[in-house]
Design a protein around this motif. Structure first.
Motif, PDB file in Angstrom:
ATOM      1  N   PRO A  94       0.831  -1.212   0.000  1.00  0.00           N
ATOM      2  CA  PRO A  94       0.000   0.000   0.000  1.00  0.00           C
ATOM      3  C   PRO A  94       0.862   1.257   0.000  1.00  0.00           C
ATOM      4  CG  PRO A  94       0.012  -0.990   2.186  1.00  0.00           C
ATOM      5  CD  PRO A  94       0.682  -1.969   1.272  1.00  0.00           C
ATOM      6  N   SER A  95       0.539   2.186  -0.873  1.00  0.00           N
ATOM      7  CA  SER A  95       1.325   3.410  -0.971  1.00  0.00           C
ATOM      8  C   SER A  95       0.463   4.611  -0.631  1.00  0.00           C
ATOM      9  CB  SER A  95       1.903   3.554  -2.381  1.00  0.00           C
ATOM     10  OG  SER A  95       0.865   3.654  -3.332  1.00  0.00           O
ATOM     11  N   GLY A  96       1.109   5.761  -0.484  1.00  0.00           N
ATOM     12  CA  GLY A  96       0.374   7.003  -0.303  1.00  0.00           C
ATOM     13  C   GLY A  96       0.720   7.807   0.926  1.00  0.00           C
ATOM     14  N   ALA A  97       1.411   7.223   1.916  1.00  0.00           N
ATOM     15  CA  ALA A  97       1.686   7.956   3.152  1.00  0.00           C
ATOM     16  C   ALA A  97       2.604   9.148   2.927  1.00  0.00           C
ATOM     17  CB  ALA A  97       2.293   7.014   4.190  1.00  0.00           C
ATOM     18  N   SER A  98       3.496   9.058   1.940  1.00  0.00           N
ATOM     19  CA  SER A  98       4.465  10.135   1.728  1.00  0.00           C
ATOM     20  C   SER A  98       3.806  11.439   1.298  1.00  0.00           C
ATOM     21  CB  SER A  98       5.482   9.713   0.674  1.00  0.00           C
ATOM     22  OG  SER A  98       4.855   9.508  -0.582  1.00  0.00           O
ATOM     23  N   TYR A  99       2.663  11.364   0.617  1.00  0.00           N
ATOM     24  CA  TYR A  99       2.048  12.568   0.061  1.00  0.00           C
ATOM     25  C   TYR A  99       1.533  13.509   1.152  1.00  0.00           C
ATOM     26  CZ  TYR A  99       2.519   9.880  -4.214  1.00  0.00           C
ATOM     27  OH  TYR A  99       3.019   9.138  -5.255  1.00  0.00           O
ATOM     28  N   PRO A 100       0.731  13.038   2.111  1.00  0.00           N
ATOM     29  CA  PRO A 100       0.349  13.964   3.188  1.00  0.00           C
ATOM     30  C   PRO A 100       1.520  14.359   4.075  1.00  0.00           C
ATOM     31  CG  PRO A 100      -0.533  11.759   3.595  1.00  0.00           C
ATOM     32  CD  PRO A 100      -0.003  11.759   2.202  1.00  0.00           C
ATOM     33  N   MET A 101       2.543  13.504   4.178  1.00  0.00           N
ATOM     34  CA  MET A 101       3.721  13.878   4.971  1.00  0.00           C
ATOM     35  C   MET A 101       4.400  15.109   4.396  1.00  0.00           C
ATOM     36  SD  MET A 101       5.470  10.152   5.663  1.00  0.00           S
ATOM     37  CE  MET A 101       6.968  10.820   6.421  1.00  0.00           C
ATOM     38  N   ILE A 102       4.726  15.063   3.101  1.00  0.00           N
ATOM     39  CA  ILE A 102       5.442  16.196   2.511  1.00  0.00           C
ATOM     40  C   ILE A 102       4.521  17.402   2.329  1.00  0.00           C
ATOM     41  CG2 ILE A 102       5.125  15.504   0.087  1.00  0.00           C
ATOM     42  CD1 ILE A 102       8.027  16.512  -0.375  1.00  0.00           C
ATOM     43  N   ALA A 103       3.236  17.157   2.077  1.00  0.00           N
ATOM     44  CA  ALA A 103       2.299  18.273   1.941  1.00  0.00           C
ATOM     45  C   ALA A 103       2.206  19.050   3.254  1.00  0.00           C
ATOM     46  CB  ALA A 103       0.927  17.767   1.511  1.00  0.00           C
ATOM     47  N   ARG A 104       2.097  18.341   4.370  1.00  0.00           N
ATOM     48  CA  ARG A 104       2.039  19.024   5.676  1.00  0.00           C
ATOM     49  C   ARG A 104       3.322  19.826   5.921  1.00  0.00           C
ATOM     50  NH1 ARG A 104      -0.315  17.367  10.720  1.00  0.00           N
ATOM     51  NH2 ARG A 104      -1.838  16.244   9.412  1.00  0.00           N
ATOM     52  N   GLU A 105       4.449  19.216   5.580  1.00  0.00           N
ATOM     53  CA  GLU A 105       5.734  19.903   5.766  1.00  0.00           C
ATOM     54  C   GLU A 105       5.779  21.203   4.962  1.00  0.00           C
ATOM     55  OE1 GLU A 105      10.385  19.004   4.576  1.00  0.00           O
ATOM     56  OE2 GLU A 105       9.072  17.312   5.077  1.00  0.00           O
ATOM     57  N   LEU A 106       5.323  21.162   3.718  1.00  0.00           N
ATOM     58  CA  LEU A 106       5.354  22.352   2.872  1.00  0.00           C
ATOM     59  C   LEU A 106       4.295  23.366   3.290  1.00  0.00           C
ATOM     60  CD1 LEU A 106       6.000  20.726  -0.621  1.00  0.00           C
ATOM     61  CD2 LEU A 106       7.648  21.773   0.945  1.00  0.00           C
ATOM     62  N   CYS A 107       3.162  22.892   3.791  1.00  0.00           N
ATOM     63  CA  CYS A 107       2.144  23.810   4.310  1.00  0.00           C
ATOM     64  C   CYS A 107       2.673  24.575   5.529  1.00  0.00           C
ATOM     65  CB  CYS A 107       0.876  23.051   4.686  1.00  0.00           C
ATOM     66  SG  CYS A 107      -0.119  22.501   3.280  1.00  0.00           S
ATOM     67  N   ARG A 108       3.355  23.872   6.405  1.00  0.00           N
ATOM     68  CA  ARG A 108       3.952  24.524   7.579  1.00  0.00           C
ATOM     69  C   ARG A 108       4.957  25.591   7.157  1.00  0.00           C
ATOM     70  NH1 ARG A 108       3.372  22.343  12.629  1.00  0.00           N
ATOM     71  NH2 ARG A 108       2.302  20.343  12.786  1.00  0.00           N
ATOM     72  N   ARG A 109       5.721  25.257   6.126  1.00  0.00           N
ATOM     73  CA  ARG A 109       6.737  26.189   5.650  1.00  0.00           C
ATOM     74  C   ARG A 109       6.098  27.403   4.987  1.00  0.00           C
ATOM     75  NH1 ARG A 109      10.941  23.691   1.539  1.00  0.00           N
ATOM     76  NH2 ARG A 109      10.904  22.096   3.191  1.00  0.00           N
ATOM     77  N   SER A 110       5.010  27.175   4.251  1.00  0.00           N
ATOM     78  CA  SER A 110       4.367  28.263   3.504  1.00  0.00           C
ATOM     79  C   SER A 110       3.506  29.151   4.392  1.00  0.00           C
ATOM     80  CB  SER A 110       3.500  27.686   2.375  1.00  0.00           C
ATOM     81  OG  SER A 110       4.273  26.915   1.491  1.00  0.00           O
ATOM     82  N   SER A 111       2.878  28.548   5.397  1.00  0.00           N
ATOM     83  CA  SER A 111       1.956  29.305   6.249  1.00  0.00           C
ATOM     84  C   SER A 111       2.115  28.874   7.705  1.00  0.00           C
ATOM     85  CB  SER A 111       0.515  29.084   5.768  1.00  0.00           C
ATOM     86  OG  SER A 111      -0.404  29.831   6.530  1.00  0.00           O
ATOM     87  N   PRO A 112       3.253  29.188   8.342  1.00  0.00           N
ATOM     88  CA  PRO A 112       3.506  28.702   9.708  1.00  0.00           C
ATOM     89  C   PRO A 112       2.469  29.162  10.722  1.00  0.00           C
ATOM     90  CG  PRO A 112       5.131  30.365   9.040  1.00  0.00           C
ATOM     91  CD  PRO A 112       4.378  29.987   7.820  1.00  0.00           C
ATOM     92  N   LYS A 113       1.884  30.345  10.539  1.00  0.00           N
ATOM     93  CA  LYS A 113       0.923  30.853  11.509  1.00  0.00           C
ATOM     94  C   LYS A 113      -0.334  29.980  11.571  1.00  0.00           C
ATOM     95  CE  LYS A 113       2.287  35.717  11.415  1.00  0.00           C
ATOM     96  NZ  LYS A 113       1.837  37.113  11.146  1.00  0.00           N
ATOM     97  N   THR A 114      -0.643  29.316  10.461  1.00  0.00           N
ATOM     98  CA  THR A 114      -1.839  28.461  10.418  1.00  0.00           C
ATOM     99  C   THR A 114      -1.778  27.379  11.491  1.00  0.00           C
ATOM    100  OG1 THR A 114      -2.072  28.833   8.043  1.00  0.00           O
ATOM    101  CG2 THR A 114      -3.185  26.907   8.949  1.00  0.00           C
ATOM    102  N   PHE A 115      -0.601  26.897  11.800  1.00  0.00           N
ATOM    103  CA  PHE A 115      -0.456  25.725  12.670  1.00  0.00           C
ATOM    104  C   PHE A 115      -0.080  26.066  14.113  1.00  0.00           C
ATOM    105  CE2 PHE A 115       0.205  24.429   8.321  1.00  0.00           C
ATOM    106  CZ  PHE A 115      -0.494  23.254   8.232  1.00  0.00           C
ATOM    107  N   GLN A 116       0.070  27.362  14.419  1.00  0.00           N
ATOM    108  CA  GLN A 116       0.600  27.727  15.735  1.00  0.00           C
ATOM    109  C   GLN A 116      -0.352  27.449  16.883  1.00  0.00           C
ATOM    110  OE1 GLN A 116       1.928  31.781  15.335  1.00  0.00           O
ATOM    111  NE2 GLN A 116       3.800  31.206  14.225  1.00  0.00           N
ATOM    112  N   THR A 117      -1.641  27.567  16.652  1.00  0.00           N
ATOM    113  CA  THR A 117      -2.608  27.380  17.747  1.00  0.00           C
ATOM    114  C   THR A 117      -3.561  26.221  17.520  1.00  0.00           C
ATOM    115  OG1 THR A 117      -4.082  29.006  16.723  1.00  0.00           O
ATOM    116  CG2 THR A 117      -2.515  29.829  18.360  1.00  0.00           C
ATOM    117  N   LEU A 118      -3.313  25.408  16.514  1.00  0.00           N
ATOM    118  CA  LEU A 118      -4.184  24.267  16.245  1.00  0.00           C
ATOM    119  C   LEU A 118      -3.913  23.113  17.206  1.00  0.00           C
ATOM    120  CD1 LEU A 118      -4.060  24.016  12.349  1.00  0.00           C
ATOM    121  CD2 LEU A 118      -6.078  24.552  13.711  1.00  0.00           C
ATOM    122  N   CYS A 119      -4.967  22.456  17.663  1.00  0.00           N
ATOM    123  CA  CYS A 119      -4.821  21.210  18.437  1.00  0.00           C
ATOM    124  C   CYS A 119      -4.769  20.060  17.439  1.00  0.00           C
ATOM    125  CB  CYS A 119      -5.978  21.055  19.411  1.00  0.00           C
ATOM    126  SG  CYS A 119      -6.058  22.331  20.675  1.00  0.00           S
TER     127      CYS A 119
END
Length: 441
Positions: free
Chosen positions: A137-162
């Protein structure tokens, strides 16, 4: 769309640009030609609350535990057949059943180390399992790298999220591989650059510290598997996370025409001198026909009622189910049990009169080849299209990793259809993907 998600949506083009730059692609062969394309990312995440995920987690652990017990049983004592819980002829008619695997017990008795379970959420609020993926089964890498790039592009989005951090997948995978390693290096065995999921192979190798190798870099000697280093040294291999299908794994044991496998690898595995993740022979458990029987497996092996339900499924192999399928053909979706990636899926309602007649003739001729399912009206998720949020069908691939106990990754691959009239979400059919946010309290 709340303010945090809206903020992330503003960076959609930047994130997709970075994904393209990093080579986040998938490849498909069509008409004999290899074509590589981007896997479109949508920034509006699927959000799963803590209580909802806790139930999913419990049900997924239950299911994967039962599937592992089934695989161990079916290649040894076959008690589930003896006791009549699953018909013998149905098991041995499965194209995924491999007689060569009889009596081969994997290290620690684990067959499916990494399971990808595909689910949809119905408009009734219930989650339904569509299929089990227990081979590669494949596919885990895609949300992993997407989350990493989202954090890099919009760090404030993730600062107060639970929000559960999905960056632990590599650690969970390494823990799983280390748990069954019999001594030596861990390698990720890839068919090579032109494999559909090559990006994932290389990404997971980097994140886990495993060697990324092709078959030409491995060799068997004295019932051991070795990795040939760049300077010509031999290093013992104790675990292989293989991204090669069973039939191509070892030309001496399976398909003799395989050019990407390792001669005598399966013999080393049978002797307990290397772990293969996932174990050969798992295809019998993720056969779309065997899927029908998973609730029975849970009751048989665990003495429990299934927490998560299958989609209502019929087996034309049985007369009463065939009669039902023929009587309700236009209300059902039919699937070829040997196909994957969204191929071999047809909706009765979309067929012409001529195609329907041809299909029914084939169905009667080869009833074991197909299953039929009720069409679940599963929930739409919003995606961005032309700057506007529009609803599209989406599923979820959840990942369960098995070491000393099953662990469910607190994330997942949400795939969606870009066609407003389609229920098929697979990347090979033009779908895209989203991140999956699992919240905690």
């Amino acid at each position: 769309m709340d303010l945090k998600v809206s903020s992330l949506a503003q960076h959609a083009d930047k994130i997709n640009g970075l994904l393209a730059r990093y080579g986040v692609r998938f490849g498909i062969y069509k008409n004999g030609t290899f074509k590589e394309q981007l896997f479109p990312f949508d920034p509006i995440p699927r959000i799963i609350g803590p209580e909802e995920f806790a139930r999913l987690e419990k049900g997924l652990k239950q299911r994967v535990t039962a599937l592992n017990l089934f695989l161990k049983d079916i290649y040894s004592r076959k008690l589930i057949i003896r006791d009549g819980a699953i018909p013998e002829d149905f098991i041995f008619a499965s194209s995924g059943y491999m007689a060569e695997c009889e009596g081969a017990l994997p290290p620690k008795g684990i067959y499916s180390h990494i399971s990808g379970i595909d689910l949809v959420k119905g408009k009734d609020g219930e989650w339904y399992i569509l299929e089990d993926n227990l081979r590669v089964p494949s596919g885990a890498s895609y949300p992993m790298i997407a989350r990493e790039l989202c954090r890099r592009s919009s760090p404030k989005t993730f600062q107060t999220l639970c929000l559960e951090d999905n960056r632990d997948y590599a650690a969970l995978l390494k823990r799983t591989m280390d748990h069954v390693n019999v001594g030596g290096h861990t390698v990720i065995l890839t068919p090579g650059r032109y494999n559909a999921a090559y990006f994932e192979h290389s990404y997971l190798a980097e994140k886990t510290g495993a060697h990324l190798v092709t078959g030409s870099e491995l060799m068997v000697e004295d019932d051991r598997l070795y990795y040939m280093t760049a300077d010509g040294k031999k290093e013992r291999v104790g675990a292989v996370y293989r991204r090669i299908s069973d039939e191509y794994l070892d030309p001496m044991a399976f398909n003799p025409e395989s050019l990407i496998g390792i001669p005598h690898l399966y013999e080393v595995f049978r002797k307990g001198n290397v772990a293969l993740l996932n174990a050969p022979g798992n295809g019998v458990a993720d056969d779309k026909g065997i899927y029908y029987f998973v609730p029975r497996m849970i009751r048989y092996y665990l003495k429990e009622e299934p927490i998560l339900q299958n989609a209502p499924t019929y087996l034309p192999f049985y007369k009463e189910d065939m009669d039902y399928v023929l009587a309700h053909f236009d209300q059902l979706v039919l699937k070829d049990v040997a196909e994957a990636g969204g191929y071999g899926v047809v909706f009765g309602s979309s067929m012409t009169k001529e195609k329907k007649a041809d299909f029914i003739t084939l169905l009667k001729k080869e009833p074991r080849r197909f299953i039929a399912q009720e069409v679940i009206d599963f929930q739409d998720l919003d995606i961005l299209e032309g700057g506007e949020a529009v609803p599209r069908k989406a599923d979820l691939r959840a990942f369960v990793l098995m070491a000393d106990e099953p662990l469910v990754w607190k994330s997942g691959l949400t795939r969606f259809s870009r066609d407003p009239d389609s229920f098929i979400v697979n990347s090979s059919q033009g779908g895209g993907f989203k991140d999956t946010w699992v919240l905690y309290q």
